[in-house]
Design a protein around this motif. Structure first.
Motif, PDB file in Angstrom:
ATOM      1  N   LYS A 108      13.461  -8.721   3.607  1.00  0.00           N
ATOM      2  CA  LYS A 108      12.937  -9.350   4.459  1.00  0.00           C
ATOM      3  C   LYS A 108      12.398 -11.078   4.296  1.00  0.00           C
ATOM      4  O   LYS A 108      12.594 -11.369   5.106  1.00  0.00           O
ATOM      5  CB  LYS A 108      12.349  -8.665   5.356  1.00  0.00           C
ATOM      6  CG  LYS A 108      12.918  -7.494   6.206  1.00  0.00           C
ATOM      7  CD  LYS A 108      13.935  -7.376   6.777  1.00  0.00           C
ATOM      8  CE  LYS A 108      14.756  -6.522   7.527  1.00  0.00           C
ATOM      9  NZ  LYS A 108      15.557  -6.406   7.880  1.00  0.00           N
ATOM     10  N   SER A 109      11.434 -10.528   3.155  1.00  0.00           N
ATOM     11  CA  SER A 109      11.022 -12.562   2.645  1.00  0.00           C
ATOM     12  C   SER A 109      11.439 -13.233   2.186  1.00  0.00           C
ATOM     13  O   SER A 109      10.791 -13.986   1.440  1.00  0.00           O
ATOM     14  CB  SER A 109       9.108 -11.472   2.551  1.00  0.00           C
ATOM     15  OG  SER A 109       9.581 -11.357   1.491  1.00  0.00           O
ATOM     16  N   ASP A 110      12.728 -12.133   1.229  1.00  0.00           N
ATOM     17  CA  ASP A 110      12.856 -13.835   0.577  1.00  0.00           C
ATOM     18  C   ASP A 110      11.933 -13.554  -1.031  1.00  0.00           C
ATOM     19  O   ASP A 110      12.526 -14.739  -1.881  1.00  0.00           O
ATOM     20  CB  ASP A 110      13.941 -14.664   0.870  1.00  0.00           C
ATOM     21  CG  ASP A 110      15.595 -14.245   1.304  1.00  0.00           C
ATOM     22  OD1 ASP A 110      16.036 -13.627   0.887  1.00  0.00           O
ATOM     23  OD2 ASP A 110      15.378 -15.234   2.483  1.00  0.00           O
ATOM     24  N   MET A 111      10.519 -12.552  -1.128  1.00  0.00           N
ATOM     25  CA  MET A 111      10.165 -13.084  -2.577  1.00  0.00           C
ATOM     26  C   MET A 111      10.818 -12.161  -3.473  1.00  0.00           C
ATOM     27  O   MET A 111      11.018 -10.964  -3.047  1.00  0.00           O
ATOM     28  CB  MET A 111       9.174 -12.618  -1.598  1.00  0.00           C
ATOM     29  CG  MET A 111       8.316 -14.037  -1.015  1.00  0.00           C
ATOM     30  SD  MET A 111       5.942 -13.386  -0.467  1.00  0.00           S
ATOM     31  CE  MET A 111       5.460 -13.310  -1.618  1.00  0.00           C
ATOM     32  N   SER A 112      10.961 -12.219  -4.606  1.00  0.00           N
ATOM     33  CA  SER A 112      10.976 -11.454  -5.147  1.00  0.00           C
ATOM     34  C   SER A 112      10.197 -11.003  -6.048  1.00  0.00           C
ATOM     35  O   SER A 112       8.777 -10.621  -5.034  1.00  0.00           O
ATOM     36  CB  SER A 112      10.956 -12.791  -7.524  1.00  0.00           C
ATOM     37  OG  SER A 112       9.148 -12.489  -7.364  1.00  0.00           O
ATOM     38  N   ILE A 113      10.702  -9.061  -6.126  1.00  0.00           N
ATOM     39  CA  ILE A 113       9.573  -7.974  -6.500  1.00  0.00           C
ATOM     40  C   ILE A 113       8.107  -8.630  -7.150  1.00  0.00           C
ATOM     41  O   ILE A 113       7.210  -8.154  -7.258  1.00  0.00           O
ATOM     42  CB  ILE A 113      10.550  -6.984  -6.825  1.00  0.00           C
ATOM     43  CG1 ILE A 113      11.834  -6.668  -6.336  1.00  0.00           C
ATOM     44  CG2 ILE A 113       9.725  -5.617  -7.533  1.00  0.00           C
ATOM     45  CD1 ILE A 113      11.270  -5.563  -4.608  1.00  0.00           C
ATOM     46  N   LYS A 114       8.300  -9.061  -8.727  1.00  0.00           N
ATOM     47  CA  LYS A 114       7.821  -9.661  -9.079  1.00  0.00           C
ATOM     48  C   LYS A 114       6.431 -10.439  -8.455  1.00  0.00           C
ATOM     49  O   LYS A 114       5.235 -10.176  -8.420  1.00  0.00           O
ATOM     50  CB  LYS A 114       7.884 -10.112 -10.687  1.00  0.00           C
ATOM     51  CG  LYS A 114       7.342 -10.903 -11.238  1.00  0.00           C
ATOM     52  CD  LYS A 114       6.931 -11.204 -12.579  1.00  0.00           C
ATOM     53  CE  LYS A 114       6.390 -11.784 -13.473  1.00  0.00           C
ATOM     54  NZ  LYS A 114       7.100 -13.060 -14.173  1.00  0.00           N
ATOM     55  N   GLU A 115       7.074 -11.198  -7.655  1.00  0.00           N
ATOM     56  CA  GLU A 115       5.798 -11.510  -7.106  1.00  0.00           C
ATOM     57  C   GLU A 115       4.829 -10.779  -5.847  1.00  0.00           C
ATOM     58  O   GLU A 115       3.666 -10.932  -5.990  1.00  0.00           O
ATOM     59  CB  GLU A 115       6.476 -12.907  -5.755  1.00  0.00           C
ATOM     60  CG  GLU A 115       6.772 -14.528  -6.008  1.00  0.00           C
ATOM     61  CD  GLU A 115       7.403 -14.969  -5.660  1.00  0.00           C
ATOM     62  OE1 GLU A 115       6.911 -15.665  -5.301  1.00  0.00           O
ATOM     63  OE2 GLU A 115       8.894 -14.524  -5.292  1.00  0.00           O
ATOM     64  N   ILE A 154       3.084 -12.298   6.325  1.00  0.00           N
ATOM     65  CA  ILE A 154       3.053 -12.639   7.763  1.00  0.00           C
ATOM     66  C   ILE A 154       3.166 -14.391   7.687  1.00  0.00           C
ATOM     67  O   ILE A 154       4.198 -15.451   8.686  1.00  0.00           O
ATOM     68  CB  ILE A 154       1.695 -11.712   7.663  1.00  0.00           C
ATOM     69  CG1 ILE A 154       1.871 -10.276   8.516  1.00  0.00           C
ATOM     70  CG2 ILE A 154       1.153 -12.665   9.052  1.00  0.00           C
ATOM     71  CD1 ILE A 154       0.411  -9.546   8.390  1.00  0.00           C
ATOM     72  N   GLN A 155       2.594 -14.790   6.517  1.00  0.00           N
ATOM     73  CA  GLN A 155       2.613 -16.365   7.072  1.00  0.00           C
ATOM     74  C   GLN A 155       3.694 -16.660   6.797  1.00  0.00           C
ATOM     75  O   GLN A 155       4.018 -17.275   7.278  1.00  0.00           O
ATOM     76  CB  GLN A 155       1.565 -16.880   5.504  1.00  0.00           C
ATOM     77  CG  GLN A 155       1.494 -18.031   5.997  1.00  0.00           C
ATOM     78  CD  GLN A 155       0.531 -18.494   4.498  1.00  0.00           C
ATOM     79  OE1 GLN A 155       0.062 -18.065   3.990  1.00  0.00           O
ATOM     80  NE2 GLN A 155       0.000 -20.327   4.762  1.00  0.00           N
ATOM     81  N   LYS A 156       4.710 -15.858   4.868  1.00  0.00           N
ATOM     82  CA  LYS A 156       5.503 -17.015   4.951  1.00  0.00           C
ATOM     83  C   LYS A 156       6.650 -16.764   5.930  1.00  0.00           C
ATOM     84  O   LYS A 156       7.733 -17.278   6.412  1.00  0.00           O
ATOM     85  CB  LYS A 156       6.226 -15.462   3.136  1.00  0.00           C
ATOM     86  CG  LYS A 156       7.785 -16.389   3.216  1.00  0.00           C
ATOM     87  CD  LYS A 156       7.009 -16.250   1.361  1.00  0.00           C
ATOM     88  CE  LYS A 156       8.843 -16.414   1.002  1.00  0.00           C
ATOM     89  NZ  LYS A 156       9.042 -18.361   0.605  1.00  0.00           N
ATOM     90  N   MET A 157       6.390 -15.581   6.739  1.00  0.00           N
ATOM     91  CA  MET A 157       7.955 -15.161   7.466  1.00  0.00           C
ATOM     92  C   MET A 157       7.144 -15.614   8.782  1.00  0.00           C
ATOM     93  O   MET A 157       8.239 -15.537   9.469  1.00  0.00           O
ATOM     94  CB  MET A 157       8.241 -13.683   7.563  1.00  0.00           C
ATOM     95  CG  MET A 157       8.328 -13.085   6.106  1.00  0.00           C
ATOM     96  SD  MET A 157       9.285 -11.348   6.388  1.00  0.00           S
ATOM     97  CE  MET A 157       7.448  -9.811   6.241  1.00  0.00           C
ATOM     98  N   ASN A 158       6.553 -16.265   8.679  1.00  0.00           N
ATOM     99  CA  ASN A 158       6.326 -17.161  10.673  1.00  0.00           C
ATOM    100  C   ASN A 158       5.723 -15.472  11.540  1.00  0.00           C
ATOM    101  O   ASN A 158       6.546 -16.091  12.573  1.00  0.00           O
ATOM    102  CB  ASN A 158       6.923 -18.382  10.496  1.00  0.00           C
ATOM    103  CG  ASN A 158       7.089 -19.381   9.657  1.00  0.00           C
ATOM    104  OD1 ASN A 158       6.097 -20.068   9.634  1.00  0.00           O
ATOM    105  ND2 ASN A 158       8.369 -19.463   9.221  1.00  0.00           N
ATOM    106  N   LEU A 159       5.228 -14.774  11.009  1.00  0.00           N
ATOM    107  CA  LEU A 159       4.597 -13.816  12.198  1.00  0.00           C
ATOM    108  C   LEU A 159       3.495 -14.009  12.621  1.00  0.00           C
ATOM    109  O   LEU A 159       3.132 -14.575  11.570  1.00  0.00           O
ATOM    110  CB  LEU A 159       5.480 -12.207  11.152  1.00  0.00           C
ATOM    111  CG  LEU A 159       6.596 -12.337  10.559  1.00  0.00           C
ATOM    112  CD1 LEU A 159       6.590 -10.858   9.600  1.00  0.00           C
ATOM    113  CD2 LEU A 159       7.522 -11.749  11.535  1.00  0.00           C
ATOM    114  N   LYS A 160       3.002 -13.250  13.262  1.00  0.00           N
ATOM    115  CA  LYS A 160       1.287 -13.335  14.278  1.00  0.00           C
ATOM    116  C   LYS A 160       1.168 -12.659  13.622  1.00  0.00           C
ATOM    117  O   LYS A 160      -0.363 -12.437  13.138  1.00  0.00           O
ATOM    118  CB  LYS A 160       1.877 -13.465  15.895  1.00  0.00           C
ATOM    119  CG  LYS A 160       2.045 -14.441  16.471  1.00  0.00           C
ATOM    120  CD  LYS A 160       2.283 -14.193  18.031  1.00  0.00           C
ATOM    121  CE  LYS A 160       3.949 -15.717  18.531  1.00  0.00           C
ATOM    122  NZ  LYS A 160       3.903 -15.256  19.805  1.00  0.00           N
ATOM    123  N   ASN A 161       1.054 -11.093  13.207  1.00  0.00           N
ATOM    124  CA  ASN A 161       0.049  -9.885  13.483  1.00  0.00           C
ATOM    125  C   ASN A 161       1.181  -8.970  12.578  1.00  0.00           C
ATOM    126  O   ASN A 161       2.053  -8.848  12.098  1.00  0.00           O
ATOM    127  CB  ASN A 161      -0.127  -9.318  14.696  1.00  0.00           C
ATOM    128  CG  ASN A 161       0.405  -9.400  15.632  1.00  0.00           C
ATOM    129  OD1 ASN A 161       1.693  -8.960  14.778  1.00  0.00           O
ATOM    130  ND2 ASN A 161      -0.302  -9.523  16.573  1.00  0.00           N
TER     131      ASN A 161
END
Length: 95
Positions: free
Chosen positions: A78-85, A35-42
Motif C-alpha cells: 500500500k505504501s510502496d516502501m521497501s520491506i527493508k525500510e 500515515i504521513q507518506k500515504m497522506n492519511l489523517k489518522n
C-alpha cells in the motif's frame, strides 16, 4: 492452587519480565511515517487502507503486538516502501 491460577500467574510473570526487557521495536515511528507518506489523517484511515481492524493498529502502536509478516507485506504493497525500510522504521532508535 488450581491449574488456571498457576497459568494466570505464569502469564503475569512473563508479562512483567517482557516489560523489563529492552526492546528495539518502536511502532509509532513506523505507523506515523506510513500515515504521513500515504497522506492519511489518522490510525482509523490507516486501518481502512491496510484492511485491518482498528484493534490491530492500536495493539501495534501500544507495543502489545509486533508487526507480523502479513501486515508488513500489506504496508509494503500500500505504501510502496521497501520491506527493508519498513523494518528499519519499526526498529529505529527512540532517540
Amino acid at each position: 492452587m488450581n491449574v488456571r491460577q498457576r497459568k494466570l500467574e505464569m502469564i503475569e510473570a512473563m508479562n512483567r519480565a517482557r516489560a523489563l526487557e529492552p526492546s528495539s521495536f518502536v511502532p509509532n515511528k513506523l505507523l506515523d511515517t506510513l500515515i504521513q507518506k500515504m497522506n492519511l489523517k489518522n490510525d482509523a484511515e490507516l486501518c481502512r487502507v491496510l484492511e485491518v481492524q482498528p484493534p490491530i493498529i492500536s495493539k501495534i502502536r501500544h507495543r502489545k503486538l509486533a508487526v507480523g509478516a502479513t501486515i508488513l507485506l500489506r504496508m509494503h504493497e500500500k505504501s510502496d516502501m521497501s520491506i527493508k525500510e519498513l523494518k528499519e522504521l519499526s526498529n529505529a532508535s527512540m532517540h
